[in-house]
Design a protein around this motif. Structure first.
Motif, PDB file in Angstrom:
ATOM      1  N   LEU A 339      -9.826  -8.531  15.215  1.00  0.00           N
ATOM      2  CA  LEU A 339      -8.609  -7.312  15.737  1.00  0.00           C
ATOM      3  C   LEU A 339      -8.411  -6.391  14.467  1.00  0.00           C
ATOM      4  O   LEU A 339      -8.008  -6.896  13.690  1.00  0.00           O
ATOM      5  CB  LEU A 339      -6.962  -8.391  15.764  1.00  0.00           C
ATOM      6  N   GLU A 340      -8.335  -5.177  15.576  1.00  0.00           N
ATOM      7  CA  GLU A 340      -8.147  -3.856  14.528  1.00  0.00           C
ATOM      8  C   GLU A 340      -7.135  -4.238  13.873  1.00  0.00           C
ATOM      9  O   GLU A 340      -6.128  -4.579  14.848  1.00  0.00           O
ATOM     10  CB  GLU A 340      -8.148  -2.702  15.356  1.00  0.00           C
ATOM     11  N   ALA A 341      -6.793  -3.418  13.059  1.00  0.00           N
ATOM     12  CA  ALA A 341      -5.709  -3.351  12.174  1.00  0.00           C
ATOM     13  C   ALA A 341      -4.299  -2.137  12.758  1.00  0.00           C
ATOM     14  O   ALA A 341      -5.654  -1.035  13.180  1.00  0.00           O
ATOM     15  CB  ALA A 341      -5.370  -3.370  10.616  1.00  0.00           C
ATOM     16  N   ASP A 342      -3.471  -2.545  13.434  1.00  0.00           N
ATOM     17  CA  ASP A 342      -2.922  -1.064  14.375  1.00  0.00           C
ATOM     18  C   ASP A 342      -1.901  -0.009  12.948  1.00  0.00           C
ATOM     19  O   ASP A 342      -2.117  -0.849  11.942  1.00  0.00           O
ATOM     20  CB  ASP A 342      -1.592  -1.902  14.745  1.00  0.00           C
ATOM     21  N   ALA A 343      -2.476   0.679  12.747  1.00  0.00           N
ATOM     22  CA  ALA A 343      -2.944   2.357  11.540  1.00  0.00           C
ATOM     23  C   ALA A 343      -1.636   2.578  11.749  1.00  0.00           C
ATOM     24  O   ALA A 343      -0.746   2.493  10.158  1.00  0.00           O
ATOM     25  CB  ALA A 343      -2.915   3.326  12.344  1.00  0.00           C
ATOM     26  N   ASP A 344      -0.161   2.203  12.469  1.00  0.00           N
ATOM     27  CA  ASP A 344       1.044   2.183  12.273  1.00  0.00           C
ATOM     28  C   ASP A 344       1.403   1.045  11.096  1.00  0.00           C
ATOM     29  O   ASP A 344       2.318   1.241   9.681  1.00  0.00           O
ATOM     30  CB  ASP A 344       2.126   2.655  13.427  1.00  0.00           C
ATOM     31  N   MET A 345       1.899   0.286  11.399  1.00  0.00           N
ATOM     32  CA  MET A 345       1.555  -0.830  10.655  1.00  0.00           C
ATOM     33  C   MET A 345       1.002  -0.820   9.643  1.00  0.00           C
ATOM     34  O   MET A 345       1.229  -0.954   8.236  1.00  0.00           O
ATOM     35  CB  MET A 345       1.411  -2.099  11.105  1.00  0.00           C
ATOM     36  N   SER A 346       0.282  -0.489   9.480  1.00  0.00           N
ATOM     37  CA  SER A 346      -0.899  -0.489   8.200  1.00  0.00           C
ATOM     38  C   SER A 346      -0.704   0.336   7.115  1.00  0.00           C
ATOM     39  O   SER A 346      -0.652   0.178   6.471  1.00  0.00           O
ATOM     40  CB  SER A 346      -2.760  -0.343   8.389  1.00  0.00           C
ATOM     41  N   ALA A 347      -0.036   1.259   7.859  1.00  0.00           N
ATOM     42  CA  ALA A 347       1.102   2.936   7.004  1.00  0.00           C
ATOM     43  C   ALA A 347       1.739   2.125   6.249  1.00  0.00           C
ATOM     44  O   ALA A 347       2.090   2.430   5.505  1.00  0.00           O
ATOM     45  CB  ALA A 347       0.501   3.651   8.035  1.00  0.00           C
ATOM     46  N   HIS A 348       2.845   1.161   6.960  1.00  0.00           N
ATOM     47  CA  HIS A 348       3.553   0.913   6.582  1.00  0.00           C
ATOM     48  C   HIS A 348       3.130   0.104   5.594  1.00  0.00           C
ATOM     49  O   HIS A 348       4.287  -0.584   4.090  1.00  0.00           O
ATOM     50  CB  HIS A 348       4.489   0.127   7.938  1.00  0.00           C
ATOM     51  N   ILE A 349       2.514  -1.045   5.500  1.00  0.00           N
ATOM     52  CA  ILE A 349       2.116  -2.141   4.254  1.00  0.00           C
ATOM     53  C   ILE A 349       1.899  -0.814   3.433  1.00  0.00           C
ATOM     54  O   ILE A 349       2.026  -1.875   2.392  1.00  0.00           O
ATOM     55  CB  ILE A 349       1.598  -3.171   5.171  1.00  0.00           C
ATOM     56  N   GLU A 350       1.054   0.025   4.119  1.00  0.00           N
ATOM     57  CA  GLU A 350       0.200   0.612   2.207  1.00  0.00           C
ATOM     58  C   GLU A 350       1.389   0.747   1.452  1.00  0.00           C
ATOM     59  O   GLU A 350       2.011   1.431   0.700  1.00  0.00           O
ATOM     60  CB  GLU A 350      -0.435   1.270   2.927  1.00  0.00           C
ATOM     61  N   SER A 351       2.697   1.646   1.918  1.00  0.00           N
ATOM     62  CA  SER A 351       3.235   2.721   1.573  1.00  0.00           C
ATOM     63  C   SER A 351       4.288   1.709   1.158  1.00  0.00           C
ATOM     64  O   SER A 351       4.661   1.925  -0.195  1.00  0.00           O
ATOM     65  CB  SER A 351       4.024   3.365   2.368  1.00  0.00           C
ATOM     66  N   VAL A 352       4.595   0.544   1.668  1.00  0.00           N
ATOM     67  CA  VAL A 352       5.754  -0.857   0.708  1.00  0.00           C
ATOM     68  C   VAL A 352       5.055  -1.290  -0.715  1.00  0.00           C
ATOM     69  O   VAL A 352       5.719  -1.610  -1.358  1.00  0.00           O
ATOM     70  CB  VAL A 352       6.647  -1.279   1.412  1.00  0.00           C
ATOM     71  N   ARG A 353       3.771  -1.409  -0.355  1.00  0.00           N
ATOM     72  CA  ARG A 353       3.053  -1.704  -1.499  1.00  0.00           C
ATOM     73  C   ARG A 353       2.774  -1.301  -2.709  1.00  0.00           C
ATOM     74  O   ARG A 353       2.584  -1.109  -3.534  1.00  0.00           O
ATOM     75  CB  ARG A 353       1.744  -2.572  -1.352  1.00  0.00           C
ATOM     76  N   ALA A 354       2.676   0.055  -2.452  1.00  0.00           N
ATOM     77  CA  ALA A 354       2.243   0.683  -4.029  1.00  0.00           C
ATOM     78  C   ALA A 354       2.185   1.453  -4.229  1.00  0.00           C
ATOM     79  O   ALA A 354       2.482   1.797  -6.106  1.00  0.00           O
ATOM     80  CB  ALA A 354       2.026   2.795  -2.637  1.00  0.00           C
ATOM     81  N   PRO A 355       4.538   1.322  -4.598  1.00  0.00           N
ATOM     82  CA  PRO A 355       4.683   1.452  -5.820  1.00  0.00           C
ATOM     83  C   PRO A 355       4.153   0.149  -6.624  1.00  0.00           C
ATOM     84  O   PRO A 355       5.063   0.752  -8.030  1.00  0.00           O
ATOM     85  CB  PRO A 355       6.620   1.412  -5.530  1.00  0.00           C
ATOM     86  N   TYR A 356       4.096  -1.553  -6.143  1.00  0.00           N
ATOM     87  CA  TYR A 356       3.990  -2.293  -6.721  1.00  0.00           C
ATOM     88  C   TYR A 356       2.544  -2.637  -7.138  1.00  0.00           C
ATOM     89  O   TYR A 356       2.575  -3.861  -7.616  1.00  0.00           O
ATOM     90  CB  TYR A 356       5.183  -2.946  -5.832  1.00  0.00           C
ATOM     91  N   LYS A 357       1.984  -1.607  -7.069  1.00  0.00           N
ATOM     92  CA  LYS A 357       0.691  -2.308  -6.682  1.00  0.00           C
ATOM     93  C   LYS A 357      -0.150  -2.424  -7.942  1.00  0.00           C
ATOM     94  O   LYS A 357      -0.900  -3.848  -8.133  1.00  0.00           O
ATOM     95  CB  LYS A 357      -0.867  -0.046  -6.511  1.00  0.00           C
ATOM     96  N   GLU A 358       0.068  -2.230  -9.290  1.00  0.00           N
ATOM     97  CA  GLU A 358      -0.585  -2.556 -10.289  1.00  0.00           C
ATOM     98  C   GLU A 358      -0.604  -4.131 -10.505  1.00  0.00           C
ATOM     99  O   GLU A 358      -0.703  -4.734 -10.973  1.00  0.00           O
ATOM    100  CB  GLU A 358      -0.213  -1.629 -11.625  1.00  0.00           C
TER     101      GLU A 358
END
Ligand SMILES: [Mn+2]
Ligand SMILES: [Mn+2]
Lengths: 557, 126, 104
Positions: A339-358
C-alpha cells in the motif's frame, strides 16, 4: 488478473488481497487498538492465548497451526503471517512490516471510494503507546484520526491522559467531526451519563446506530485517580435500553463499537438482543471472520480487529425493508509494502516526529534475538524489561504488566529509544521497589491470574499474566482463584510465605509516584549491554492445558 | 411515627446468621427469583460498591443488604412503609471478594438472592 | 451542619423516585491516623428517614459499612408533583441534618 485500484501496488503473490467485491448497501470500516503506532512495525501474534471453560478452543483462543486449520488459511501464506506467530522471523523478512497510518490511510481511502457513504470506526487505545503520543499529550494521534477521517470512536487508554484532557480534546478537536460514544460511563455521584451513548448516521439512506462501549474496567486496570468522577462497568441493562431506544428512533442497523474484549463481547451478544454486530477490541485478537452468536432477538456478529494498525475490518451489510439480510466481512492485513504511503498522512507523521527525531532514533543496543511481547506469559521483550529491573534496581524479583501492546524487533535490528517506548509509554511509568512476603506475592499472582482465566468473562479484565523475573512458578489456568499458582521458587529454593523479598515493578495504579520511569531503567540497562540475546523465557510451568488449541504445538510441555 | 431503635447488636454481629437473628429473630433464608440484586461484577473501588435491590414480592416489610465476608456482614436495613416500592439503592464498603446478599422480609418470612462482587488489586490491561 | 444533603425527587405516574447524596465521613472506628497511629473514632450515620405528609415512607438503618458520602435511592407511591418531601439523618454522635424538597 483484475486491475488493482489506485494506491495499491500490484503484487503477483497476492494480487487480490485488497480487491474485495463490494456487497450490500451499508458498509462500516473498523480499526482498533493501534496504540499510537503511526509508522509500520513488526508485530508477532501470540503463541499462547489459552481459553478455559466455555472459551477453550473457541475464537479468539486459537494460535498457530490451530488458527490456520480453523480458518482454512494456507501455511506459509501472507495471511498466515498476518494472523499467526508461525515462522515469524523469516515470514517478517519476506512480507515486510505491517500497519502505519500512511498505509492504513491509503486502504481506507480505497475502501471509501468503493463503498460511498461508509463509516470509519475507531475502537479506542488510539492515543497511547508511543513516545510521540505521550510527549504531545495525544495530540499527534488526535490529528492523525482527523486526517484518517474517523467518524465514531470509543475509548480505553485514552482515559489515562485524565478526564480533563479527554474533555478538552472532545471540545477542541473532535467536536462536529468525530463522535465520541460510550454508553457505559456515568457520573459517580448520580449516575448521569458522561458521553453520548450512541449516534445514528445515515449510510446510503439507511439509519445506522453506532453505540459506544468503553473499556468497562478502566478505573481498575488503570489509575482511577485520573478519572475520579467517572464510573464505568459493563452495564448490559443500559446497553439493552440504548439498543431499543436507537431502534425506536428508526435505526435499521445497530452496531456496538466495543472495547470490552472479545470474550466479554461474545457473552454480551448472547444476553442483549437487537444488535446486528459488535465490532470489538481491547483483547487485540485478529479474527478473520465474525463469531455468530444467537440470542432472543436473533443473531449478532462479533468481530475483533487486532492491534497496532495492522488490520482494517470491513463489514458490508445488505439491508432491505429495514433489516439486515446478509453480510460479508473482511479483516484486511495492512502490509506496508503493498500500500502506497498517503502523502498527507506521511507529512503529518514526519512533522510530529521532527522535534523528537534525535531522541527517538537513539540506538540503545542491538538485539541478536527476536523481541516481542504478546502472549499470555513472558515475551522476550518483557524478559528484557524484567532483567533490566532486577539489574538496575537491585531486586530479587521483577513484575512487569501483561500489556498486549508493544511491537516486535527482528534479530540484528537496533533497539531504539522509540522501540523501547512502544513497550513502556504510559502516563504512570514510575518504578517501585517493595519488600513483599511470599504470601503477598502469591496473592498478587492469583489475583491477576483470575482476571485472565475466570470462567465467567464478565469477571475478566483483558490483558495477559504479569511478567516475572527471578521468580519461577507453575499455573493451572483451569483452577479457581487461590488454587492456580503453585511451586513458586527463587534460585531453586521454594518461596517462603513469611519471608520478605525485594520486588521491583512499574505502572502502579494506586497513586502517582515520582520515581525513576521504567524507560530510564531499561534504556540504561540496554546502553550497558550493547548487545542483547534473550533466548530463555521465564514461562511458568503450565498445568492441565495439554492439547489446548490456545497453546502452540511447539509450546506443549 | 415510631422508629425502631438502631439495631446495634445486628450491626456488630460477625456472621450473616447472627446478624439476621439479631435483626429479625430468624435467619432461615428462602431463595427467591422475585428479587434482583444489582452490583458490579468487579468493584471499581472496594470502599464504594454500588448495590441496588429490587423485588416484586408483595407487602415488603424490610430489605437488608449483607456483604457475606465483611467482618460485620450487615451493611444496612431498610424499613419499608406500605407506600414504599420494593426498591433501594446504596453504596457499601467491601473488604474482599464476596457474595452480596439481599434479604427481603415479607409476610414474616425471609427471602434472599445473592451476587458475587470481586474486589481486585487492579493493574495491567490490553 | 447545614447543606449536607443533596436530593432529587421526581414523580412519574404514581411512582416518586428519590435520590439523595449526603456528605459524611462514615468512619468505621477501625482506621488509624497514618501520622499518629491513633484510631480514628467511629463516626457514621445510623438512620435516614424520608417523610411525605407525615408518613415515614422509608427508614434506612445504616452501619459503618455504608460508603463515605453515602448515596440512597428508593421509590414510593402516592405523592404528586409539588408535594414536599423531608429527608433527615442522625449519626452515632447525635449529629443530624435534614432537607425539604418539592417533588418535580
Ligand atoms: Mn489495546
Ligand atoms: Mn484496551
Amino acid at each position: 488478473t483484475q486491475k488493482q485500484p489506485g494506491g495499491v501496488k500490484p503484487n503477483a503473490a497476492s494480487s487480490n488481497l485488497y480487491d474485495i467485491p463490494v456487497f450490500g448497501n451499508v458498509s462500516v470500516m473498523h480499526y482498533t487498538d493501534c496504540h499510537a503506532q503511526l509508522l509500520p512495525v513488526y508485530f508477532r501474534e501470540p503463541s499462547i492465548n489459552l481459553g478455559i471453560a466455555d472459551m477453550r478452543g473457541r475464537p479468539p483462543h486459537l494460535v498457530g497451526e490451530h488458527f490456520l486449520e480453523y480458518y482454512g488459511i494456507k501455511p506459509g501464506s501472507r495471511e498466515a503471517h498476518a494472523f499467526t506467530y508461525l515462522n515469524f522471523e523469516e515470514a517478517a523478512r519476506t512480507f515486510g512490516k505491517v500497519g502505519g497510518f500512511a498505509h492504513l490511510s491509503t486502504l481506507v481511502k480505497q475502501m471509501r471510494a468503493q463503498r460511498p457513504g461508509s463509516l470509519l470506526l475507531d475502537g479506542g487505545d488510539t492515543w497511547q503507546g508511543s513516545a510521540t503520543s505521550l510527549w504531545t499529550n495525544a495530540q499527534d494521534m488526535v490529528d492523525a484520526q482527523l486526517l484518517l477521517g474517523v467518524d465514531v470512536m470509543t475509548a480505553h487508554w485514552e482515559m489515562t491522559y485524565g478526564a480533563e484532557r479527554v474533555l478538552e480534546i472532545l471540545e477542541n478537536d473532535l467536536k462536529d467531526k468525530v463522535d465520541f460514544v460510550a454508553q457505559n460511563v456515568v457520573d459517580r455521584d448520580w449516575g448521569d451519563p458522561i458521553f453520548k451513548p450512541y449516534v445514528i448516521r445515515e449510510i446510503n439512506g439507511v439509519p445506522t446506530a453506532i453505540i459506544g462501549q468503553a473499556f468497562p474496567y478502566t478505573p481498575i486496570a488503570n489509575p482511577g485517580y485520573m478519572i475520579p468522577d467517572w464510573s464505568f462497568g459493563i452495564r448490559d441493562e443500559r446497553m439493552q435500553q440504548m439498543v431499543d431506544q436507537a431502534r425506536g428512533e428508526g435505526a435499521q442497523v445497530v452496531i456496538v463499537l466495543s472495547h470490552n474484549g472479545m470474550d466479554v463481547d461474545i457473552k454480551m451478544a448472547s444476553q442483549v438482543s437487537g444488535i446486528d454486530a459488535i465490532m470489538g477490541g481491547h483483547t487485540h485478537d485478529a479474527i478473520p471472520q465474525p463469531v455468530v452468536i444467537s440470542n432472543s432477538g436473533g443473531k449478532t456478529l462479533v468481530t475483533n480487529a487486532g492491534s497496532n494498525s495492522k488490520f482494517l475490518g470491513v463489514l458490508d451489510l445488505d439491508v432491505k425493508n429495514g433489516k439486515v439480510r446478509d453480510y460479508r466481512y473482511h479483516l484486511l492485513p495492512v502490509f506496508s509494502n503493498l500500500l502506497e504511503a498517503d502523502a498527507d498522512m506521511s507529512a503529518h507523521i514526519e512533522s510530529v516526529r521532527a522535534p523528537y527525531k534525535e531522541k527517538l532514533e537513539e540506538e540503545l543496543a542491538v538485539t541478536d534475538s527476536l523481541l516481542y511481547r504478546r502472549g499470555n506469559f513472558n515475551g522476550t521483550f518483557d524478559q528484557l524489561i524484567c532483567d533490566a529491573m532486577i539489574e538496575e534496581m537491585g531486586a530479587e524479583i521483577a513484575f512487569s504488566p501483561g500489556f498486549r501492546w508493544g511491537t516486535s524487533l527482528l534479530p540484528g535490528q537496533p533497539i531504539t529509544f522509540e522501540d523501547l517506548m512502544t513497550q513502556t509509554a504510559l502516563t504512570y511509568p514510575s518504578t517501585t521497589l517493595n519488600n513483599m512476603t511470599g504470601e503477598r506475592i502469591k496473592v498478587i499472582l492469583e489475583d491477576i491470574a483470575d482476571n485472565i482465566y475466570n470462567k465467567d468473562p464478565y469477571y475478566q479484565q483483558g490483558g495477559d499474566m504479569v511478567r516475572v523475573g527471578g521468580l519461577r512458578y507453575a499455573i493451572d489456568p483451569t483452577a479457581g482463584i487461590g488454587n492456580r499458582i503453585s511451586d513458586m521458587e527463587l534460585n531453586g529454593k521454594p518461596i517462603d510465605p513469611d519471608k520478605e523479598y525485594v520486588v521491583a515493578g512499574w505502572a502502579n495504579v494506586n497513586e502517582p509516584l515520582d520515581t525513576r520511569p521504567i524507560w530510564d531503567v531499561v534504556a540504561s540497562y540496554l546502553r550497558n549491554q550493547k548487545t542483547v540475546n534473550v533466548t530463555e523465557l521465564n514461562t511458568p510451568k503450565l498445568k492441565n492445558v495439554a492439547g489446548n488449541p490456545g497453546l502452540a504445538k511447539s509450546f506443549q510441555q | 411515627t415510631v422508629l425502631a431503635a438502631w439495631p446495634k447488636e445486628a450491626f456488630e454481629a460477625n456472621s450473616v446468621d447472627s446478624a439476621l437473628n439479631s435483626l429479625m429473630g430468624q435467619s432461615q433464608l428462602e431463595g427467591s427469583d422475585k428479587i434482583e440484586i444489582k452490583a458490579p461484577d468487579i468493584a471499581e473501588n472496594g470502599a464504594v460498591v454500588p448495590v441496588s435491590v429490587e423485588t416484586s414480592i408483595d407487602d415488603v416489610e424490610s430489605i437488608s443488604i449483607v456483604a457475606e465476608k465483611n467482618n460485620t456482614p450487615l451493611t444496612s436495613a431498610y424499613v419499608m412503609s406500605p407506600r414504599a416500592e420494593g426498591f433501594v439503592a446504596t453504596r457499601i464498603k467491601m473488604s474482599e471478594t464476596s457474595s452480596v446478599i439481599a434479604v427481603v422480609k415479607a409476610g414474616g418470612s425471609l427471602y434472599s438472592t445473592g451476587k458475587e462482587v470481586k474486589v481486585t488489586i487492579g493493574g495491567c490491561g490490553g | 451542619m447545614a447543606n449536607t444533603i443533596k436530593i432529587r425527587a421526581r414523580v412519574s405516574g404514581d411512582t416518586t423516585t428519590v435520590k439523595a447524596l449526603i456528605s459524611h465521613p462514615m468512619e468505621t472506628g477501625l482506621r488509624k491516623n497514618s501520622k499518629t497511629g491513633e484510631k480514628i473514632p467511629a463516626h457514621f450515620i445510623q438512620e435516614v428517614v424520608c417523610e411525605h405528609k407525615g408518613d415515614a415512607v422509608l427508614t434506612a438503618q445504616w452501619g459503618p459499612a455504608i460508603s463515605k458520602n453515602p448515596y440512597l435511592s428508593f421509590r414510593f407511591k402516592g405523592a404528586a408533583k409539588g408535594d414536599t418531601l423531608t429527608l433527615r439523618w442522625v449519626d452515632n454522635k447525635g449529629e443530624s441534618d435534614s432537607i425539604e424538597t418539592q417533588i418535580a
